[in-house]
Scaffold this motif. Structure first.
Motif, short mmCIF file in Angstrom:
data_model
loop_
_atom_site.label_atom_id
_atom_site.label_comp_id
_atom_site.label_asym_id
_atom_site.label_seq_id
_atom_site.Cartn_x
_atom_site.Cartn_y
_atom_site.Cartn_z
N ARG A 355 -4.88 4.57 1.33
CA ARG A 355 -5.52 3.26 1.39
C ARG A 355 -5.94 2.76 0.01
NH1 ARG A 355 -7.11 -0.87 0.68
NH2 ARG A 355 -8.62 -2.19 1.79
N HIS A 356 -6.43 3.69 -0.80
CA HIS A 356 -7.12 3.25 -2.02
C HIS A 356 -6.33 3.46 -3.32
CE1 HIS A 356 -10.66 3.96 0.81
NE2 HIS A 356 -10.70 2.67 0.54
N SER A 357 -5.15 4.07 -3.25
CA SER A 357 -4.38 4.27 -4.50
C SER A 357 -3.34 3.18 -4.66
CB SER A 357 -3.65 5.61 -4.48
OG SER A 357 -4.54 6.67 -4.48
N ASP A 358 -3.13 2.82 -5.88
CA ASP A 358 -2.04 1.91 -6.21
C ASP A 358 -0.72 2.58 -5.79
OD1 ASP A 358 -0.89 -0.21 -8.17
OD2 ASP A 358 0.04 1.69 -8.72
N PRO A 359 0.25 1.84 -5.20
CA PRO A 359 1.48 2.48 -4.69
C PRO A 359 2.21 3.35 -5.73
CG PRO A 359 1.39 0.19 -4.02
CD PRO A 359 0.22 0.41 -4.91
N GLU A 360 2.21 2.90 -6.98
CA GLU A 360 2.92 3.70 -8.00
C GLU A 360 2.20 5.02 -8.24
OE1 GLU A 360 5.80 4.92 -10.23
OE2 GLU A 360 5.98 3.14 -8.97
N LEU A 361 0.87 4.95 -8.29
CA LEU A 361 0.08 6.18 -8.47
C LEU A 361 0.25 7.10 -7.28
CD1 LEU A 361 -3.41 5.20 -9.91
CD2 LEU A 361 -1.72 6.76 -10.87
N LEU A 362 0.27 6.49 -6.09
CA LEU A 362 0.45 7.29 -4.87
C LEU A 362 1.78 8.01 -4.91
CD1 LEU A 362 -0.46 8.13 -2.00
CD2 LEU A 362 0.56 6.01 -1.14
N LYS A 363 2.79 7.28 -5.35
CA LYS A 363 4.12 7.88 -5.43
C LYS A 363 4.10 9.09 -6.37
CE LYS A 363 8.81 6.44 -6.51
NZ LYS A 363 9.61 5.37 -7.06
N GLN A 364 3.47 8.91 -7.52
CA GLN A 364 3.40 10.03 -8.48
C GLN A 364 2.63 11.21 -7.89
OE1 GLN A 364 1.65 8.40 -12.05
NE2 GLN A 364 3.32 6.94 -12.30
N LYS A 365 1.56 10.87 -7.19
CA LYS A 365 0.75 11.93 -6.59
C LYS A 365 1.58 12.70 -5.56
CE LYS A 365 -3.47 10.58 -6.54
NZ LYS A 365 -4.57 9.73 -6.13
N LEU A 366 2.30 11.98 -4.74
CA LEU A 366 3.12 12.63 -3.71
C LEU A 366 4.21 13.50 -4.36
CD1 LEU A 366 3.47 9.63 -1.21
CD2 LEU A 366 2.13 11.71 -0.87
N SER A 373 11.51 13.86 -1.75
CA SER A 373 11.63 12.47 -2.21
C SER A 373 12.14 11.53 -1.12
CB SER A 373 12.50 12.38 -3.45
OG SER A 373 13.71 13.05 -3.20
N ALA A 374 13.00 12.06 -0.21
CA ALA A 374 13.52 11.20 0.86
C ALA A 374 12.38 10.64 1.71
CB ALA A 374 14.48 11.98 1.73
N GLY A 375 11.30 11.41 1.81
CA GLY A 375 10.20 10.97 2.68
C GLY A 375 9.21 10.06 1.98
N ILE A 376 9.22 10.10 0.65
CA ILE A 376 8.20 9.31 -0.07
C ILE A 376 8.35 7.82 0.24
CG2 ILE A 376 7.38 8.61 -2.36
CD1 ILE A 376 7.74 11.47 -3.28
N SER A 377 9.59 7.34 0.32
CA SER A 377 9.75 5.91 0.59
C SER A 377 9.30 5.58 2.03
CB SER A 377 11.18 5.45 0.34
OG SER A 377 12.05 6.17 1.15
N GLN A 378 9.50 6.53 2.95
CA GLN A 378 9.01 6.30 4.33
C GLN A 378 7.48 6.17 4.31
OE1 GLN A 378 11.31 9.83 5.90
NE2 GLN A 378 11.13 8.63 7.77
N LEU A 380 5.63 5.28 1.77
CA LEU A 380 5.23 4.02 1.12
C LEU A 380 5.42 2.81 2.03
CD1 LEU A 380 6.53 4.70 -2.51
CD2 LEU A 380 4.17 4.80 -1.69
N ASP A 381 6.45 2.88 2.88
CA ASP A 381 6.66 1.78 3.85
C ASP A 381 5.50 1.71 4.83
OD1 ASP A 381 8.96 0.89 2.79
OD2 ASP A 381 10.30 1.82 4.27
N LEU A 382 5.07 2.90 5.31
CA LEU A 382 3.96 2.92 6.26
C LEU A 382 2.68 2.39 5.60
CD1 LEU A 382 4.71 6.33 7.98
CD2 LEU A 382 4.62 4.12 9.13
N VAL A 383 2.49 2.75 4.33
CA VAL A 383 1.31 2.27 3.60
C VAL A 383 1.36 0.75 3.46
CG1 VAL A 383 0.22 2.26 1.31
CG2 VAL A 383 0.89 4.42 2.37
N LYS A 384 2.57 0.25 3.17
CA LYS A 384 2.74 -1.20 3.03
C LYS A 384 2.36 -1.92 4.32
CE LYS A 384 6.30 -4.10 1.02
NZ LYS A 384 7.73 -4.15 0.80
N GLY A 385 2.68 -1.29 5.44
CA GLY A 385 2.31 -1.88 6.75
C GLY A 385 0.88 -1.56 7.15
N MET A 386 0.10 -1.00 6.25
CA MET A 386 -1.30 -0.64 6.45
C MET A 386 -1.50 0.44 7.52
SD MET A 386 -3.38 -4.16 5.82
CE MET A 386 -3.03 -4.86 7.39
#
Ligand code: SF4
Length: 480
Positions: A355-366, A373-378, A380-386
């Protein structure tokens, strides 16, 4: 709606059958009966559980598909909400329609409070409505007539969605719609009405907020966690301090992993972080003595000397274990509480990374957590949809190499416990071939008095205790 302290209720108008002729409603009129505060709370909690299930099912399955409908039907049966016309309707059928009606209006009050809450509420209610409207089958026309929605023809602008997918015949500014597509028009109507009603409800918030009985309940509902209470610590004393680093890598959810790392790196956490992480540690089984030792040994590696620690920080730790002040035995924070309240600012490490991390930072954290890596975009999509908790569930699946978690995540301690169960082999899950890298399990979150009997269900007393206790803690022993 009016509220009384006793549980007697009576219907003012007509019999239930007349008020609730269908298992689905447009919720045009608010309830006019008296209900007890206990019913008020339990109805609302049950609907909240349902809406959360609807959200989870909606992300896992295609809406209106067969598996989606099956899953939703199971939930509706389990939570006793109406969804189908039965040939012989009984009093029970009308009772659950009444619960449906009242609970919807209570959550309107709780979820009209911000744009984010309104959006979430409308989406789940819309999905719930769609399923039930489809279940009406040949009663649909009757239902529409009852709600004064008899469509002969509708204006072009009402049917834009259908025009876009070329499912209408348009002539002279009118859209002629095949009957099976009427659901789209009806859903549009439902969404508009609900959206308008929530806006109106939000304008009456000052009045609602002045009611001291309702305000804590409604606030609690909008941040609510409706699962198990992790205040009952079965594992007290079963975890050693030496195990913590390894548990953090294997079984912590990202929110706690982030806090643990920051504590180890900086030898300090600010107040919000100490509260969130300290209560989590308590929930996984640390005793008070262990907690004092854990925090002290880390803090004195930094800028805090032992005397200063004893003076400034140990009070708060004892307080959170119910040993100081009003002796409120705090339970660990739920995901909703972490997601919805006290957002982190610069220098803070608490909050929910989804909820509170910038998407790019979240990506790096993950990536740093070795998430495939295949799951990271999934994620991020869920995060985008809140869908933050669903994103976290996905992270659990990916880091444990399982297809489906088999539980609905709502608490960091739930994550931890489920992970531990999974890693110890005591939990049966649909598993992929390779070894898990991480894992987790847990739940929980209402504060309980250390001397009281309250346990799992969030009662109004527990809610008040939570608030009073937190206020006390914040005002008494606050240290950055
Ligand atoms: Fe923690 Fe819950 Fe966020 Fe997961 S969803 S990181 S458990 S707050």
């Amino acid at each position: 709606m009016q509220f009384s302290r006793n549980s007697n209720r009576r219907l003012r108008c007509s019999p239930l059958a007349e008020i609730y002729p269908f298992p689905v409603q447009f919720y045009e009129q608010p309830p006019t009966e008296n209900i007890s505060l206990q019913d008020f709370e339990s109805f609302a909690v049950e609907r909240l559980k349902l809406l959360k299930s609807i959200e989870t099912i909606g992300v896992s399955y295609i809406r209106a598909s067969e598996p989606y409908n099956k899953k939703l039907e199971i939930e509706l049966r389990k939570l006793k909400f109406p969804y189908r016309v039965s040939s012989e309707e009984k009093l029970d059928d009308y009772e659950i329609r009444r619960k449906d009606h009242i609970s919807h209006f209570i959550l309107r009050l709780a979820y009209c409070q911000s744009e984010e809450l309104r959006r979430w509420f409308i989406q789940q209610e819309l999905d719930f409505f769609r399923f039930r409207f489809n279940e009406l089958l040949d009663k649909q026309q009757e239902f529409l007539k009852h709600n004064k929605l008899e469509y002969q023809t509708v204006f072009f602008t009402d049917a834009l969605e259908l025009v876009r997918v070329r499912k209408v015949f348009v002539k002279d500014g009118f859209a002629y719609i095949p009957h099976p597509e009427i659901v789209i028009i009806v859903l549009n109507e439902f969404r508009q009405r609900l959206s308008k009603s929530l806006a109106i409800a939000s304008r009456s918030l000052p009045v609602i907020q002045s009611d001291e009985r309702l305000q804590p309940l409604l606030n609690h509902l909008s941040h609510a966690y409706v699962g198990q209470d992790y205040s009952v610590q079965k594992n007290v004393g079963k975890i050693s301090l030496e195990q913590i680093d390894s548990l953090a890598a294997k079984s912590y959810p990202p929110c706690m992993r982030q806090l643990h790392k920051a504590l180890r790196d900086n030898h300090h956490l600010r107040h919000g972080g100490r509260m969130q992480y300290g209560l989590f540690l308590k929930g996984i089984g640390l005793t008070l003595e262990q907690a004092l030792q854990f925090w002290k040994s880390e803090f004195i590696k930094g800028k805090v000397d032992p005397d200063k620690f004893d003076k400034l920080y140990s009070y708060n730790i004892r307080h959170s274990f119910g040993k100081e002040g009003k002796r409120v035995d705090y339970t660990p924070f739920s995901c909703m509480k972490i997601i919805m309240s006290n957002p982190p600012s610069q220098g803070d490490y608490h909050g929910c990374p989804f909820r509170h991390s910038d998407p790019e930072l979240l990506k790096q954290k993950l990536q740093s957590y070795k998430t495939p890596s295949a799951g990271i975009s999934q994620i991020l999509d869920l995060v985008k949809g809140m869908h933050y908790q669903l994103a976290c569930q996905k992270y659990f699946e990916l880091t444990h190499n399982i297809d489906e978690v088999g539980f609905s995540l709502s608490h960091p301690n739930q994550y931890f416990i489920e992970s531990q169960k999974f890693l110890s082999g005591s939990r049966d899950v649909k598993k992929e071939s390779s070894q898990p890298e991480n894992s987790q399990r847990s739940q929980g979150s209402q504060p309980t008095r250390s001397t009281s009997t309250c346990a799992s269900k969030p009662t109004s007393q527990a809610v008040s205790a939570d608030m009073e206790g937190l206020e006390e803690l914040l005002s008494e022993g606050y240290t950055e």
